[in-house]
Design an enzyme around this catalytic site. Structure first.
Site, PDB file in Angstrom:
ATOM      1  N   GLU A  72      14.320  56.075  23.854  1.00 14.95           N
ATOM      2  CA  GLU A  72      13.603  55.190  24.783  1.00 14.95           C
ATOM      3  C   GLU A  72      13.953  53.731  24.511  1.00 14.95           C
ATOM      4  O   GLU A  72      13.999  53.312  23.348  1.00 14.95           O
ATOM      5  CB  GLU A  72      12.102  55.426  24.621  1.00 14.95           C
ATOM      6  CG  GLU A  72      11.341  55.347  25.914  1.00 14.95           C
ATOM      7  CD  GLU A  72      11.758  56.409  26.918  1.00 14.95           C
ATOM      8  OE1 GLU A  72      12.499  56.062  27.865  1.00 14.95           O
ATOM      9  OE2 GLU A  72      11.384  57.585  26.758  1.00 14.95           O
ATOM     10  N   ASP A  76      18.813  52.541  26.517  1.00 15.69           N
ATOM     11  CA  ASP A  76      19.899  52.547  27.532  1.00 15.69           C
ATOM     12  C   ASP A  76      20.449  51.152  27.779  1.00 15.69           C
ATOM     13  O   ASP A  76      21.656  50.958  27.860  1.00 15.69           O
ATOM     14  CB  ASP A  76      19.472  53.250  28.835  1.00 15.69           C
ATOM     15  CG  ASP A  76      18.359  52.563  29.600  1.00 15.69           C
ATOM     16  OD1 ASP A  76      17.553  51.831  28.979  1.00 15.69           O
ATOM     17  OD2 ASP A  76      18.282  52.763  30.833  1.00 15.69           O
ATOM     18  N   SER A  90       8.237  58.569  55.658  1.00 16.41           N
ATOM     19  CA  SER A  90       7.929  59.327  54.440  1.00 16.41           C
ATOM     20  C   SER A  90       6.734  60.230  54.700  1.00 16.41           C
ATOM     21  O   SER A  90       5.726  59.797  55.254  1.00 16.41           O
ATOM     22  CB  SER A  90       7.618  58.359  53.290  1.00 16.41           C
ATOM     23  OG  SER A  90       7.174  59.087  52.163  1.00 16.41           O
ATOM     24  N   GLY A 134       4.847  56.383  40.157  1.00 14.88           N
ATOM     25  CA  GLY A 134       4.357  55.414  39.183  1.00 14.88           C
ATOM     26  C   GLY A 134       3.891  56.055  37.892  1.00 14.88           C
ATOM     27  O   GLY A 134       3.128  55.463  37.135  1.00 14.88           O
ATOM     28  N   SER A 175      10.007  58.610  37.131  1.00  9.58           N
ATOM     29  CA  SER A 175      11.133  58.094  37.902  1.00  9.58           C
ATOM     30  C   SER A 175      11.198  58.578  39.349  1.00  9.58           C
ATOM     31  O   SER A 175      12.247  58.973  39.842  1.00  9.58           O
ATOM     32  CB  SER A 175      12.437  58.424  37.182  1.00  9.58           C
ATOM     33  OG  SER A 175      13.267  57.314  37.241  1.00  9.58           O
ATOM     34  N   SER A 176      10.071  58.507  40.031  1.00  8.41           N
ATOM     35  CA  SER A 176      10.087  58.838  41.466  1.00  8.41           C
ATOM     36  C   SER A 176      10.968  57.842  42.219  1.00  8.41           C
ATOM     37  O   SER A 176      11.640  58.202  43.189  1.00  8.41           O
ATOM     38  CB  SER A 176       8.664  58.822  42.040  1.00  8.41           C
ATOM     39  OG  SER A 176       8.144  57.512  42.108  1.00  8.41           O
ATOM     40  N   ASP A 231      17.742  56.415  34.226  1.00 10.70           N
ATOM     41  CA  ASP A 231      17.016  57.238  35.190  1.00 10.70           C
ATOM     42  C   ASP A 231      17.906  57.809  36.293  1.00 10.70           C
ATOM     43  O   ASP A 231      17.807  58.990  36.630  1.00 10.70           O
ATOM     44  CB  ASP A 231      15.873  56.424  35.804  1.00 10.70           C
ATOM     45  CG  ASP A 231      14.870  55.994  34.749  1.00 10.70           C
ATOM     46  OD1 ASP A 231      14.783  56.666  33.712  1.00 10.70           O
ATOM     47  OD2 ASP A 231      14.182  54.983  34.960  1.00 10.70           O
ATOM     48  N   TYR A 266       8.757  44.793  30.111  1.00  8.40           N
ATOM     49  CA  TYR A 266      10.099  45.377  30.082  1.00  8.40           C
ATOM     50  C   TYR A 266      11.155  44.267  30.018  1.00  8.40           C
ATOM     51  O   TYR A 266      12.054  44.286  29.172  1.00  8.40           O
ATOM     52  CB  TYR A 266      10.287  46.238  31.330  1.00  8.40           C
ATOM     53  CG  TYR A 266      11.560  47.037  31.378  1.00  8.40           C
ATOM     54  CD1 TYR A 266      11.596  48.348  30.918  1.00  8.40           C
ATOM     55  CD2 TYR A 266      12.735  46.488  31.880  1.00  8.40           C
ATOM     56  CE1 TYR A 266      12.764  49.093  30.971  1.00  8.40           C
ATOM     57  CE2 TYR A 266      13.909  47.219  31.935  1.00  8.40           C
ATOM     58  CZ  TYR A 266      13.920  48.518  31.485  1.00  8.40           C
ATOM     59  OH  TYR A 266      15.073  49.244  31.535  1.00  8.40           O
TER      60      TYR A 266
HETATM   61  P1  ADP Z   1       8.184  55.662  38.913  1.00 10.37           P
HETATM   62  O1  ADP Z   1       9.624  55.497  39.235  1.00 10.37           O
HETATM   63  O2  ADP Z   1       7.925  55.753  37.461  1.00 10.37           O
HETATM   64  O3  ADP Z   1       7.547  56.794  39.649  1.00 10.37           O
HETATM   65  P2  ADP Z   1       8.019  53.107  40.202  1.00 10.37           P
HETATM   66  O4  ADP Z   1       6.917  52.115  40.340  1.00 10.37           O
HETATM   67  O5  ADP Z   1       9.312  52.678  39.657  1.00 10.37           O
HETATM   68  O6  ADP Z   1       7.420  54.337  39.384  1.00 10.37           O
HETATM   69  O7  ADP Z   1       8.308  53.740  41.634  1.00 10.37           O
HETATM   70  C1  ADP Z   1       7.269  54.229  42.434  1.00 10.37           C
HETATM   71  C2  ADP Z   1       7.489  53.763  43.861  1.00 10.37           C
HETATM   72  O8  ADP Z   1       8.590  54.481  44.459  1.00 10.37           O
HETATM   73  C3  ADP Z   1       6.326  54.061  44.781  1.00 10.37           C
HETATM   74  O9  ADP Z   1       5.333  53.073  44.672  1.00 10.37           O
HETATM   75  C4  ADP Z   1       7.008  54.051  46.130  1.00 10.37           C
HETATM   76  O10 ADP Z   1       7.209  52.721  46.565  1.00 10.37           O
HETATM   77  C5  ADP Z   1       8.374  54.644  45.841  1.00 10.37           C
HETATM   78  N1  ADP Z   1       8.419  56.088  46.152  1.00 10.37           N
HETATM   79  C6  ADP Z   1       8.672  57.109  45.308  1.00 10.37           C
HETATM   80  N2  ADP Z   1       8.666  58.298  45.949  1.00 10.37           N
HETATM   81  C7  ADP Z   1       8.420  58.030  47.256  1.00 10.37           C
HETATM   82  C8  ADP Z   1       8.287  58.826  48.459  1.00 10.37           C
HETATM   83  N3  ADP Z   1       8.395  60.157  48.431  1.00 10.37           N
HETATM   84  N4  ADP Z   1       8.021  58.174  49.609  1.00 10.37           N
HETATM   85  C9  ADP Z   1       7.890  56.837  49.644  1.00 10.37           C
HETATM   86  N5  ADP Z   1       8.003  56.052  48.568  1.00 10.37           N
HETATM   87  C10 ADP Z   1       8.265  56.617  47.390  1.00 10.37           C
HETATM   88 MG    MG Z   2      10.833  53.794  38.705  1.00  7.89          MG
END
Ligand code: ADP
Ligand code: MG
Length: 380
Positions: free
Chosen positions: A36, A39, A70, A126, A130-131, A176, A228
């Site tokens: 962690e 990278d 979405s 969030g 890593s969404s 990521d 960060y």
């Molecule tokens: P993490 O990457 O850890 O989940 P981040 O704050 O970096 O957290 O990213 C989250 C953001 O990514 C959400 O607030 C949204 O803006 C966007 N996001 C992720 N998945 C989707 C989705 N399926 N539809 C719309 N926005 C998304």
């Molecule tokens: Mg992220």
């Protein structure tokens, strides 16, 4: 592979655009087993893809416009369309910035045109899983797929990094998106960020009677971004003082001012823990990884100082209930932890963590066992 998400995206696409999409692409979220904050110090990481993914159903458009929608819990959120030629950092806010940033970077590379994009995903948002990168990577593959381009995955990873750094404005490294692009089923990805060298290391915790339990604290403290950036700059300063290209090359922390020593110590010891973990996995000594995870957590908490009370409680409670080791993952200040848990103790660990959260007055954490899953690709 979960085909439901692909169907959800394709069905919503049909409803919105009156025709089937030309294709559906998807990309997973990730868990980093260990390594962690290494990278962006040219170091080692060891992620695996989780089963949760983001799907993008897409068709090309001739007019240089990107439309975006979405789907979330059956609700479709339709965004303002964006014109490719008018995209600049700062012109788009909110979730649209992630896919728009990817389109912006690809356009600079001379690939990708207008498109209708419909997104569906089940990566907790969030939560440090890593969404955002799964959304960016799935978008990149969709736009590249529509244009018939087939660049290398390491190029795609760099472009996605540019999108997140320069367009979204998050100064994240390469972990990521590389994980989302390059991880494979049943393996952890041993990545040397400096050289780009990758090795797929078999990872079958189940065969050793173990599970990797993800504990999403469901909190995100405001320090996430400032903290960060500060750590990154601290590492760069430390490398400068030591006269090395990056902390990857530092042999020790001697010669550093007091405030930079713990940062260097974390990076140096964390890289060593990644190498040791890879060695143990290859020797099938899975249980011995536990103490390395716990040492990683202590280092992130005490030296790198990116943990928070919820992550500390999660890791401690998991260990107290029988986990062999536990640590925070991701940037820190909230998000998720992982615990290496003997299968028969899984329930006890989940109960222990839930009770500790309740005793501290925290909201309920979300927990699930994660197995290494497929990386990004085309679904339909
Ligand atoms: P993490 O990457 O850890 O989940 P981040 O704050 O970096 O957290 O990213 C989250 C953001 O990514 C959400 O607030 C949204 O803006 C966007 N996001 C992720 N998945 C989707 C989705 N399926 N539809 C719309 N926005 C998304
Ligand atoms: Mg992220």
């Amino acid at each position: 592979m979960n085909s439901t998400g692909s169907n959800i995206a394709a069905d919503a696409f049909r409803r919105l655009h009156g025709a089937a999409p030309a294709g559906v692409w998807s990309a997973p979220g990730r868990v980093n087993l260990i390594g962690e904050h290494t990278d962006y110090n040219d170091g080692f990481v060891l992620p695996f893809a989780i089963p949760h993914r983001t799907w993008v159903a897409a068709s090309p458009r001739e007019d240089g416009v990107i439309t975006l929608a979405s789907v979330q819990d059956g609700q479709v959120e339709v965004a303002e369309p964006v014109r490719l030629a008018e995209l600049e950092p700062g012109t788009v806010q909110g979730w649209v910035a992630y896919p728009a940033g990817v389109a912006w970077v690809l356009r600079q590379q001379g690939v990708g045109g207008g498109a209708d994009l419909v997104v569906a995903g089940d990566v907790p948002r969030g939560a440090g899983l890593s969404s955002s990168h799964s959304l960016e990577v799935a978008t990149a593959l969709a736009l590249l797929g529509l244009s018939g381009a087939d660049p290398s995955r390491s190029d795609i990873a760099k472009w996605v990094q540019q999108a997140e750094n320069d367009f979204v404005g998050a100064p994240t490294g390469l972990l990521d998106q590389t994980a989302s692009l390059c991880c494979t089923d049943a393996h952890v990805l041993f990545l040397d960020v400096r050289s780009g060298r990758q090795e797929q290391v078999p990872f079958d915790a189940g065969a050793h009677g173990l599970e990797v339990l993800v504990i999403d604290t469901r909190v995100s403290h405001s320090l996430v971004e400032s903290g960060y950036g500060e750590r990154r700059r601290g590492c760069e300063r430390a490398a400068d003082v030591l006269g090395v290209a990056s902390l990857r090359d530092a042999a020790g922390e001697e010669g550093l001012p007091d405030e930079l020593r713990p940062l260097a110590r974390h990076v140096i010891t964390e890289n060593e823990r990644v190498l040791k973990t890879v060695e143990l996995l290859k020797q099938e000594r899975y249980a011995e990884i536990g103490p390395l995870l716990s040492a990683s957590h202590a280092s992130l908490r005490d030296d790198y100082r990116v943990s928070c009370v919820e992550l500390d409680v999660a890791a401690e409670a998991a260990e107290k209930a029988g986990a062999l080791g536990a640590r925070m993952i991701g940037g820190g200040f909230g998000g998720s932890a992982i615990a290496l848990v003997p299968r028969e103790l899984r329930e006890r660990v989940e109960t222990g963590v839930a009770e500790a959260f309740a005793a501290h007055g925290f909201g309920s954490p979300r927990m699930f066992a994660a197995v290494p899953s497929a990386g990004a690709g085309r679904d339909v």
